[in-house]
Scaffold this motif. Sequence first.
Motif, PDB file in Angstrom:
ATOM      1  N   THR A  35       6.394  -4.528 -10.620  1.00  0.00           N
ATOM      2  CA  THR A  35       6.432  -5.582  -9.966  1.00  0.00           C
ATOM      3  C   THR A  35       7.808  -6.167 -10.834  1.00  0.00           C
ATOM      4  OG1 THR A  35       4.408  -5.994  -9.531  1.00  0.00           O
ATOM      5  CG2 THR A  35       5.648  -8.180  -9.337  1.00  0.00           C
ATOM      6  N   LEU A  36       7.833  -6.525 -12.207  1.00  0.00           N
ATOM      7  CA  LEU A  36       8.784  -7.204 -12.875  1.00  0.00           C
ATOM      8  C   LEU A  36       9.988  -6.387 -12.884  1.00  0.00           C
ATOM      9  CD1 LEU A  36       6.596  -8.088 -16.136  1.00  0.00           C
ATOM     10  CD2 LEU A  36       7.478  -9.623 -14.384  1.00  0.00           C
ATOM     11  N   HIS A  37       9.932  -4.909 -12.815  1.00  0.00           N
ATOM     12  CA  HIS A  37      11.190  -4.339 -12.657  1.00  0.00           C
ATOM     13  C   HIS A  37      11.844  -4.590 -11.249  1.00  0.00           C
ATOM     14  CE1 HIS A  37      13.887  -1.058 -13.290  1.00  0.00           C
ATOM     15  NE2 HIS A  37      13.512  -0.640 -11.986  1.00  0.00           N
ATOM     16  N   VAL A  38      11.165  -4.517 -10.187  1.00  0.00           N
ATOM     17  CA  VAL A  38      11.730  -4.897  -9.001  1.00  0.00           C
ATOM     18  C   VAL A  38      12.223  -6.411  -8.800  1.00  0.00           C
ATOM     19  CG1 VAL A  38      10.937  -5.156  -6.456  1.00  0.00           C
ATOM     20  CG2 VAL A  38      10.020  -3.176  -7.758  1.00  0.00           C
ATOM     21  N   VAL A  39      11.485  -7.160  -9.427  1.00  0.00           N
ATOM     22  CA  VAL A  39      11.975  -8.614  -9.442  1.00  0.00           C
ATOM     23  C   VAL A  39      13.172  -8.840 -10.144  1.00  0.00           C
ATOM     24  CG1 VAL A  39      11.530 -10.959 -10.173  1.00  0.00           C
ATOM     25  CG2 VAL A  39       9.712  -9.540  -9.037  1.00  0.00           C
ATOM     26  N   LYS A  40      13.479  -7.989 -11.296  1.00  0.00           N
ATOM     27  CA  LYS A  40      14.806  -7.947 -12.016  1.00  0.00           C
ATOM     28  C   LYS A  40      16.056  -7.570 -11.076  1.00  0.00           C
ATOM     29  CE  LYS A  40      16.897  -5.995 -16.063  1.00  0.00           C
ATOM     30  NZ  LYS A  40      16.674  -5.172 -17.220  1.00  0.00           N
ATOM     31  N   LEU A  41      15.444  -6.310 -10.227  1.00  0.00           N
ATOM     32  CA  LEU A  41      16.628  -5.769  -9.576  1.00  0.00           C
ATOM     33  C   LEU A  41      16.847  -6.749  -8.382  1.00  0.00           C
ATOM     34  CD1 LEU A  41      15.316  -2.029  -9.251  1.00  0.00           C
ATOM     35  CD2 LEU A  41      17.398  -3.054 -10.723  1.00  0.00           C
ATOM     36  N   LYS A  42      16.051  -7.402  -7.736  1.00  0.00           N
ATOM     37  CA  LYS A  42      16.135  -8.479  -6.696  1.00  0.00           C
ATOM     38  C   LYS A  42      17.006  -9.613  -7.138  1.00  0.00           C
ATOM     39  CE  LYS A  42      12.545  -7.123  -3.352  1.00  0.00           C
ATOM     40  NZ  LYS A  42      13.548  -6.851  -2.344  1.00  0.00           N
ATOM     41  N   ILE A  43      16.587 -10.168  -8.313  1.00  0.00           N
ATOM     42  CA  ILE A  43      17.473 -11.124  -8.775  1.00  0.00           C
ATOM     43  C   ILE A  43      18.896 -10.794  -8.983  1.00  0.00           C
ATOM     44  CG2 ILE A  43      17.647 -12.872 -10.498  1.00  0.00           C
ATOM     45  CD1 ILE A  43      14.499 -13.120 -10.883  1.00  0.00           C
ATOM     46  N   ALA A  44      18.967  -9.504  -9.529  1.00  0.00           N
ATOM     47  CA  ALA A  44      20.310  -9.031  -9.775  1.00  0.00           C
ATOM     48  C   ALA A  44      21.147  -8.995  -8.740  1.00  0.00           C
ATOM     49  CB  ALA A  44      20.398  -7.837 -10.606  1.00  0.00           C
ATOM     50  N   LEU A  45      20.515  -8.501  -7.666  1.00  0.00           N
ATOM     51  CA  LEU A  45      21.051  -8.214  -6.269  1.00  0.00           C
ATOM     52  C   LEU A  45      21.555  -9.753  -5.611  1.00  0.00           C
ATOM     53  CD1 LEU A  45      22.082  -6.581  -4.107  1.00  0.00           C
ATOM     54  CD2 LEU A  45      19.686  -6.485  -3.057  1.00  0.00           C
ATOM     55  N   ALA A  46      20.596 -10.563  -5.743  1.00  0.00           N
ATOM     56  CA  ALA A  46      20.818 -11.921  -5.135  1.00  0.00           C
ATOM     57  C   ALA A  46      22.079 -12.503  -5.870  1.00  0.00           C
ATOM     58  CB  ALA A  46      19.537 -12.676  -5.330  1.00  0.00           C
ATOM     59  N   GLN A  47      22.333 -12.313  -7.167  1.00  0.00           N
ATOM     60  CA  GLN A  47      23.421 -12.930  -7.804  1.00  0.00           C
ATOM     61  C   GLN A  47      24.582 -12.348  -7.578  1.00  0.00           C
ATOM     62  OE1 GLN A  47      22.006 -11.945 -11.984  1.00  0.00           O
ATOM     63  NE2 GLN A  47      21.651 -14.162 -12.403  1.00  0.00           N
ATOM     64  N   ARG A  48      24.663 -11.169  -6.945  1.00  0.00           N
ATOM     65  CA  ARG A  48      25.809 -10.652  -6.952  1.00  0.00           C
ATOM     66  C   ARG A  48      26.100 -10.865  -5.463  1.00  0.00           C
ATOM     67  NH1 ARG A  48      23.823  -5.964  -9.091  1.00  0.00           N
ATOM     68  NH2 ARG A  48      23.094  -5.090  -7.056  1.00  0.00           N
ATOM     69  N   LEU A  49      25.288 -11.364  -4.451  1.00  0.00           N
ATOM     70  CA  LEU A  49      25.444 -11.804  -2.958  1.00  0.00           C
ATOM     71  C   LEU A  49      25.321 -13.036  -2.980  1.00  0.00           C
ATOM     72  CD1 LEU A  49      22.982  -9.157  -1.245  1.00  0.00           C
ATOM     73  CD2 LEU A  49      25.431  -8.884  -1.696  1.00  0.00           C
ATOM     74  N   LEU A  50      25.418 -13.756  -4.002  1.00  0.00           N
ATOM     75  CA  LEU A  50      25.130 -15.211  -3.830  1.00  0.00           C
ATOM     76  C   LEU A  50      26.383 -15.808  -2.884  1.00  0.00           C
ATOM     77  CD1 LEU A  50      23.680 -17.828  -4.388  1.00  0.00           C
ATOM     78  CD2 LEU A  50      24.747 -17.990  -6.635  1.00  0.00           C
ATOM     79  N   ASP A  51      27.712 -15.580  -3.188  1.00  0.00           N
ATOM     80  CA  ASP A  51      28.907 -16.096  -2.417  1.00  0.00           C
ATOM     81  C   ASP A  51      29.227 -15.360  -1.204  1.00  0.00           C
ATOM     82  OD1 ASP A  51      29.075 -17.767  -4.650  1.00  0.00           O
ATOM     83  OD2 ASP A  51      30.088 -16.555  -6.099  1.00  0.00           O
ATOM     84  N   ARG A  52      28.609 -14.163  -1.158  1.00  0.00           N
ATOM     85  CA  ARG A  52      29.093 -13.223   0.057  1.00  0.00           C
ATOM     86  C   ARG A  52      28.133 -13.374   1.330  1.00  0.00           C
ATOM     87  NH1 ARG A  52      30.443  -7.636  -2.327  1.00  0.00           N
ATOM     88  NH2 ARG A  52      28.545  -8.181  -3.606  1.00  0.00           N
ATOM     89  N   ASP A  53      26.667 -13.167   0.852  1.00  0.00           N
ATOM     90  CA  ASP A  53      25.780 -13.070   2.057  1.00  0.00           C
ATOM     91  C   ASP A  53      24.721 -14.036   1.552  1.00  0.00           C
ATOM     92  OD1 ASP A  53      24.310 -12.296   3.887  1.00  0.00           O
ATOM     93  OD2 ASP A  53      24.322 -10.196   3.492  1.00  0.00           O
ATOM     94  N   THR A  54      24.784 -15.363   2.066  1.00  0.00           N
ATOM     95  CA  THR A  54      23.715 -16.138   1.663  1.00  0.00           C
ATOM     96  C   THR A  54      22.461 -15.879   2.306  1.00  0.00           C
ATOM     97  OG1 THR A  54      24.391 -17.576   3.313  1.00  0.00           O
ATOM     98  CG2 THR A  54      25.339 -18.150   1.030  1.00  0.00           C
ATOM     99  N   ALA A  55      22.448 -15.143   3.660  1.00  0.00           N
ATOM    100  CA  ALA A  55      21.382 -14.872   4.268  1.00  0.00           C
ATOM    101  C   ALA A  55      20.600 -13.870   3.489  1.00  0.00           C
ATOM    102  CB  ALA A  55      21.663 -14.522   5.840  1.00  0.00           C
ATOM    103  N   ARG A  56      21.274 -12.850   3.020  1.00  0.00           N
ATOM    104  CA  ARG A  56      20.778 -11.962   2.521  1.00  0.00           C
ATOM    105  C   ARG A  56      19.738 -12.376   1.154  1.00  0.00           C
ATOM    106  NH1 ARG A  56      21.598  -6.173   1.608  1.00  0.00           N
ATOM    107  NH2 ARG A  56      19.820  -5.413   0.414  1.00  0.00           N
ATOM    108  N   VAL A  57      20.747 -13.338   0.620  1.00  0.00           N
ATOM    109  CA  VAL A  57      20.274 -13.812  -0.807  1.00  0.00           C
ATOM    110  C   VAL A  57      18.836 -14.500  -0.429  1.00  0.00           C
ATOM    111  CG1 VAL A  57      20.655 -15.627  -2.334  1.00  0.00           C
ATOM    112  CG2 VAL A  57      22.420 -14.027  -1.744  1.00  0.00           C
ATOM    113  N   ALA A  58      18.762 -15.394   0.737  1.00  0.00           N
ATOM    114  CA  ALA A  58      17.578 -15.806   0.969  1.00  0.00           C
ATOM    115  C   ALA A  58      16.419 -14.950   1.232  1.00  0.00           C
ATOM    116  CB  ALA A  58      17.814 -16.808   2.004  1.00  0.00           C
TER     117      ALA A  58
END
Length: 384
Positions: free
Chosen positions: A205-228
Amino acid sequence: MTAPTPRFTASTQKRLRRLNLAASLPPVVFAAVVLVYTDARTWWHVAVLAPGAVAALVAFERWTAGDLDRFALPCAVVAAPVWPLGVLVTGSPNAYWGICAVGSLALRQVRRRRALVMAGLFSFVAVVGAMRLLVQRDDPGDVVVRYVLVPTVLTVVVTVLTVVGERFYDLIRELEQTREREAELAVVRERVRFASDLHDIQGHTLHVVKLKIALAQRLLDRDTARVAKELRETYALVSDTIAQTKELAYAQRRLNLTAEIENAKNLFEAAGIRVRVTREAEVDTRVSELLGQVLRETTTNILRHAQAARVQITLAQTGITIVNDGVTATGLPELRGLAALRQRVVDDGGELSVEQRDGRFRTAAVFAPARADAAPTVAREDGR
């Protein structure tokens, strides 16, 4: 005969002490009285011979208590002069008995040159007995038999029997230590199993959470719907992990009563405890997990805190009862795990009771019939 030491548990030491005193002390006392009565012809003969008998009894009693170290030398100092006085003054061929008993018991306390000390004991008995020839010269053969051969041979026999008893005691000590190590190992295995379950829940779980947070950070300015979407999934994943961790902490995750019974039997047998399982009926699946949790916690408590030789597990239509004979205290011990379980059992419509009576410790979890309404089956028993 066996003699306990401080390395044994208090309960084991008490049991061995009671066994030794009950089985061996009466014959030893009887022998002391008979020998003094046989050799004493006047009151002052009793005054000469009695200290040797008393020293032997004190040494034996302290030996069974595992406390002969402090008493071996004083008892030997008291018993040793009785033999020469019996030979030269009172004409008592049995006066050697005190130093024979004290010496053979005290040999256990000798760590170096035990063979030399043993030879010294035999020589002392023989040489002192031969001194009877100084005061009784009319029948040398009788003197040699009664004062030299018989005392020396009996001293050798008593010493050999004591050494054999010491070896038997060492075997019991090793078996007791092995049992304690097996119990500790069983508890360690249980901890490893818990750690493995915790790693399974949280590691991935922690490993997946880490990857999802990193992905959300990269998409924060480009795809807010995907971040949500990623944040919602992360939130759900963390919530599920918290729930699973809570279940694991209460020993409910994937807990199966049948598997817990088999696991408890394996743990007890590994610790040298005889276990018997009696199934009076099939338990309702709605309460089986909680009963399995009660069994797991009780098993851990027995392995950690009790000195049990037998455990009886009984499954009824409405609950479970675990009885063991490993009571080690006068009052109920502090069992925090079961105390925490009691409220959860009550919340599910049941009752958890813990009692200590007649040397047995009983843990029982019982639910109302409505909670365990499975059809009764033919009673069957299994165990070892």
